[in-house]
Design a protein around this motif. Structure first.
Motif, PDB file in Angstrom:
ATOM      1  N   ASN B 113       2.478  31.041 -21.699  1.00 36.69           N
ATOM      2  CA  ASN B 113       1.777  29.766 -21.580  1.00 36.69           C
ATOM      3  C   ASN B 113       2.786  28.628 -21.373  1.00 36.69           C
ATOM      4  N   HIS B 114       2.530  27.825 -20.362  1.00 37.50           N
ATOM      5  CA  HIS B 114       3.411  26.720 -19.998  1.00 37.50           C
ATOM      6  C   HIS B 114       3.602  25.726 -21.151  1.00 37.50           C
ATOM      7  N   LEU B 115       2.533  25.431 -21.874  1.00 36.68           N
ATOM      8  CA  LEU B 115       2.628  24.437 -22.950  1.00 36.68           C
ATOM      9  C   LEU B 115       3.461  24.968 -24.117  1.00 36.68           C
ATOM     10  N   ALA B 117       5.776  27.053 -23.837  1.00 32.84           N
ATOM     11  CA  ALA B 117       7.167  27.062 -23.360  1.00 32.84           C
ATOM     12  C   ALA B 117       7.808  25.680 -23.525  1.00 32.84           C
ATOM     13  N   HIS B 118       7.013  24.607 -23.300  1.00 37.22           N
ATOM     14  CA  HIS B 118       7.531  23.248 -23.520  1.00 37.22           C
ATOM     15  C   HIS B 118       7.972  23.073 -24.983  1.00 37.22           C
ATOM     16  N   VAL B 119       7.283  23.751 -25.894  1.00 38.51           N
ATOM     17  CA  VAL B 119       7.644  23.670 -27.312  1.00 38.51           C
ATOM     18  C   VAL B 119       8.899  24.508 -27.580  1.00 38.51           C
ATOM     19  N   ALA B 138       3.525  15.440 -23.153  1.00 37.02           N
ATOM     20  CA  ALA B 138       2.957  14.456 -22.234  1.00 37.02           C
ATOM     21  C   ALA B 138       3.692  14.535 -20.910  1.00 37.02           C
ATOM     22  N   SER B 139       2.918  14.762 -19.845  1.00 31.81           N
ATOM     23  CA  SER B 139       3.523  14.857 -18.512  1.00 31.81           C
ATOM     24  C   SER B 139       2.483  14.444 -17.483  1.00 31.81           C
ATOM     25  N   GLY B 140       2.822  14.648 -16.212  1.00 34.34           N
ATOM     26  CA  GLY B 140       1.867  14.325 -15.149  1.00 34.34           C
ATOM     27  C   GLY B 140       0.691  15.278 -15.124  1.00 34.34           C
ATOM     28  N   GLY B 141       0.852  16.443 -15.749  1.00 29.09           N
ATOM     29  CA  GLY B 141      -0.207  17.442 -15.701  1.00 29.09           C
ATOM     30  C   GLY B 141      -0.926  17.662 -17.017  1.00 29.09           C
ATOM     31  N   HIS B 142      -0.321  17.250 -18.118  1.00 24.73           N
ATOM     32  CA  HIS B 142      -0.957  17.501 -19.408  1.00 24.73           C
ATOM     33  C   HIS B 142      -0.579  16.458 -20.449  1.00 24.73           C
ATOM     34  N   SER B 143      -1.447  16.260 -21.429  1.00 22.51           N
ATOM     35  CA  SER B 143      -1.184  15.406 -22.586  1.00 22.51           C
ATOM     36  C   SER B 143      -1.879  16.066 -23.745  1.00 22.51           C
ATOM     37  N   THR B 310      11.238  17.941 -18.715  1.00 17.50           N
ATOM     38  CA  THR B 310      10.473  18.152 -17.488  1.00 17.50           C
ATOM     39  C   THR B 310      10.340  19.664 -17.271  1.00 17.50           C
ATOM     40  N   ASP B 311       9.478  20.067 -16.334  1.00 18.57           N
ATOM     41  CA  ASP B 311       9.234  21.491 -16.122  1.00 18.57           C
ATOM     42  C   ASP B 311      10.506  22.184 -15.648  1.00 18.57           C
ATOM     43  N   ASN B 312      10.806  23.338 -16.238  1.00 22.04           N
ATOM     44  CA  ASN B 312      12.019  24.062 -15.894  1.00 22.04           C
ATOM     45  C   ASN B 312      11.875  25.532 -16.274  1.00 22.04           C
TER      46      ASN B 312
HETATM   47 ZN   LIG Z   1       4.827  20.822 -18.002  1.00 19.04          ZN
END
Ligand SMILES: [Zn+2]
Lengths: 225, 349
Positions: B113-115, B117-119, B138-143, B310-312
């Motif tokens: 899951n992308h979210l 992964a951000h964590v 918080a990003s352009g695609g999710h909050s 940012t996404d990576n």
């Molecule tokens: Zn993202």
């Protein structure tokens, strides 16, 4: 030679292995919306069926379309990554050429596939003598079915089944087989350097034939009325 | 840590093709190819343009990541890939690439899951994640506000945006003020010279009756409309738009709500740590206000450096490495892409 061929340009996800002499394993699953899900298992299955190991693969052949974009990219990215990871060359083949490979008889014919949005991808072929490989003489293009210059030539492929009024009656085969792409590429690779190759292998660049749908924003929408 | 498994992660949910390499919780490479310039003239990400760019960038980015990490693909012990949420066509390129790698290398693959992964990415920078933690993404695609008791298995959504994502609001306001896409960095830059109290823009979903139903949810579309209305009125009156003041006041409204709700979530859920991720985490005012409010509430703040917010691909590899370390089973080769994958699904079976 152990050549792995795959194609995801149409509704069918297909993979095949060719040992330089003949197709030794082939799989095909038809499900237009599940390319990304089905392709890797299909590749694993043909290796299993043939009792061969992935590290024995010497060449990868991929149908580069034309075809609906998301599905098409599944095959192309899979081929490119496999090629990079296994350290083997990746060859592209026009997917319509693969369908033409399976058309029997001689003379002129067309191949047309579903391009969605009430359009077809198509190309024109000619086969000189029975057994000789077909030669692509026009295309690939994307057109409205009524605008395809059929001119009495038989049309084969899924596109003809969808638009029988303009392109029918449809002749078989309807879909591309990875086995046909493999045979075509094996012949081309074997002939390279000696005789003129009947079909030109190309890069793995997808044949999109359409630009992305994208329009720059117009003037700012006002919120006050 | 040299014996920890080497994990390669692939991210392609939006407009960044990311490939990261980690060993255990050590970051070895984070290669990113962005198609953002191709989207700039459209003022937003065009899915088909992003998907085409992912295809072209995939193999070069994988090779660049391996070169930077000083490893060969054959050294990789496990793979991880973003299965969702995100743009379906874009996700498909990454998932197909990851499966091809899994097939070629004969190693396990984790669809993640992308979210989550951000964590997980913050583990690379600040060590093991204290559990439980609250994460604000918080990003352009999710909050989203998340309650994390185990980043490999138990991530619960507390709230999310009910309309625009925070980053999307920045993009729209930037366009309104004549600033380039993506808007976040430009609004941040311009706002430095502005007065954040110049205009009292609305704070979405903070009124008492909203808090009952949307305690940890966000809404930015009302704010966006309020800014547009204010600018149009000023134009109609023949006034010069005070761009810096508008940018600062808008930005203050966004980060006020984000940090206020995030800190409240920590306090109410007994989490001693707040983690902030996503592209908006790069916003200087968000960082400053979060620090100030966390300090006041006795909460420790964790924010990865901007390149990891940012996404990576490193974030995907980081989560993959955690899944391997905790002995979670890998995904099957018929793993699917899910553009609306719920955050409760950390790993796709
Ligand atoms: Zn993202």
């Amino acid at each position: 030679m152990l050549l792995l061929a795959l194609d995801t340009s149409g509704a069918t996800v297909t993979a095949a292995l060719h040992d330089g002499t003949s197709v030794i394993a082939e799989r095909a699953v038809t499900n237009a919306r599940r390319h990304a899900e089905l392709l890797a298992p299909a590749i694993a299955a043909v290796l299993d069926d043939a009792g061969r190991d992935r590290t024995e693969i010497t060449d990868i052949v991929v149908g580069v379309g034309p075809g609906p974009f998301t599905g098409l990219r599944v095959g192309v990215v899979t081929a490119r990554v496999l090629g990079a990871a296994l350290g083997v060359p990746v060859h592209g083949v026009c997917s319509l050429d693969g369908i033409a490979e399976d058309v029997s008889g001689t003379g002129d014919f067309l191949v047309a596939t579903d391009a969605r949005r009430r359009e077809v991808y198509w190309a024109a072929y000619h086969r000189d003598a029975d057994g000789a490989p077909p030669e692509r003489r026009d295309g690939p293009h994307v057109s409205r079915p009524a605008e395809v210059p059929v001119a009495g030539r038989p049309v084969t492929g899924r596109g003809a089944t969808l638009y029988p009024d303009d392109l029918g009656p449809a002749g078989e085969p309807f879909d591309v087989r990875a086995g046909a792409l493999a045979a075509l590429a094996a012949r081309s690779l074997a002939g390279s350097g000696t005789a003129p190759t009947p079909v030109t292998l190309c890069s793995s660049e997808p044949m999109y034939l359409r630009r992305p749908d994208a329009t720059p924003p117009g003037a700012r929408k006002r919120v006050l009325t | 840590m040299t014996d920890a498994p080497l994990v390669l992660g692939i991210e392609s949910s939006c407009d960044e093709t990311g490939v990261g390499v980690v060993r255990g919780s050590t970051l070895l490479a984070d290669a990113v190819a962005s198609s953002v310039d191709e989207h700039a003239r459209f003022g937003g990400v065009i899915p088909e343009v992003a998907s085409r760019a992912h295809l072209e960038a995939m193999v070069p980015t994988i090779e660049r990541a391996c070169a930077t990490a000083g490893v060969r693909l054959t050294d990789v012990d496990a793979l991880a890939v973003t299965s969702g949420p995100g743009l379906a066509g874009a996700l498909t390129v990454g998932v197909a690439a990851a499966k091809a790698l899994a097939l070629a290398l004969g190693v396990p693959l984790y669809g993640v899951n992308h979210l989550a992964a951000h964590v997980a990415v913050d583990i690379l920078e600040h060590g093991p994640l204290p559990e439980p933690s609250v994460a604000l993404l918080a990003s352009g695609g999710h909050s989203s506000l998340l309650f994390v008791t185990d980043v490999t298995a138990d991530v619960r959504p507390l709230g999310q945006t009910i309309d625009d994502a925070a980053g999307e609001a920045f993009d729209k306001i930037a366009r309104l003020l004549g600033l380039p896409f993506p808007g976040g960095p430009h609004v941040d830059r311009v706002a430095v010279d502005g007065d954040p109290a110049a205009v009292a823009f609305p704070r979405g979903l903070t009124a008492r009756h909203d808090l009952e139903r949307h305690r940890y949810d966000f809404s930015f579309s009302g704010l966006k409309t309020a800014v547009a209305r204010w600018v149009e009125r000023a134009e109609a009156d023949g006034r010069t738009i005070p761009v810096a003041d508008v940018a600062a006041s808008f930005q203050e409204a966004v980060v006020d709500v984000l940090t206020r709700k995030a800190v409240a979530a920590c306090v109410e859920h007994g989490a001693g740590h707040l983690l902030i991720g996503g592209g908006v985490a790069a916003n200087s005012r968000l960082r400053a206000l979060a620090e100030q409010r966390c300090l006041a509430a006795g909460i420790r703040l964790r924010v990865p450096r901007p390149g990891l917010c940012t996404d990576n691909g490193a974030m995907v590899a980081a989560l993959g490495a955690q899944l391997v370390a905790r002995g979670r089973p890998p995904s099957a080769l018929d793993l699917v892409v899910d553009s609306s994958l719920p955050v409760t699904t950390v790993r796709v079976g």
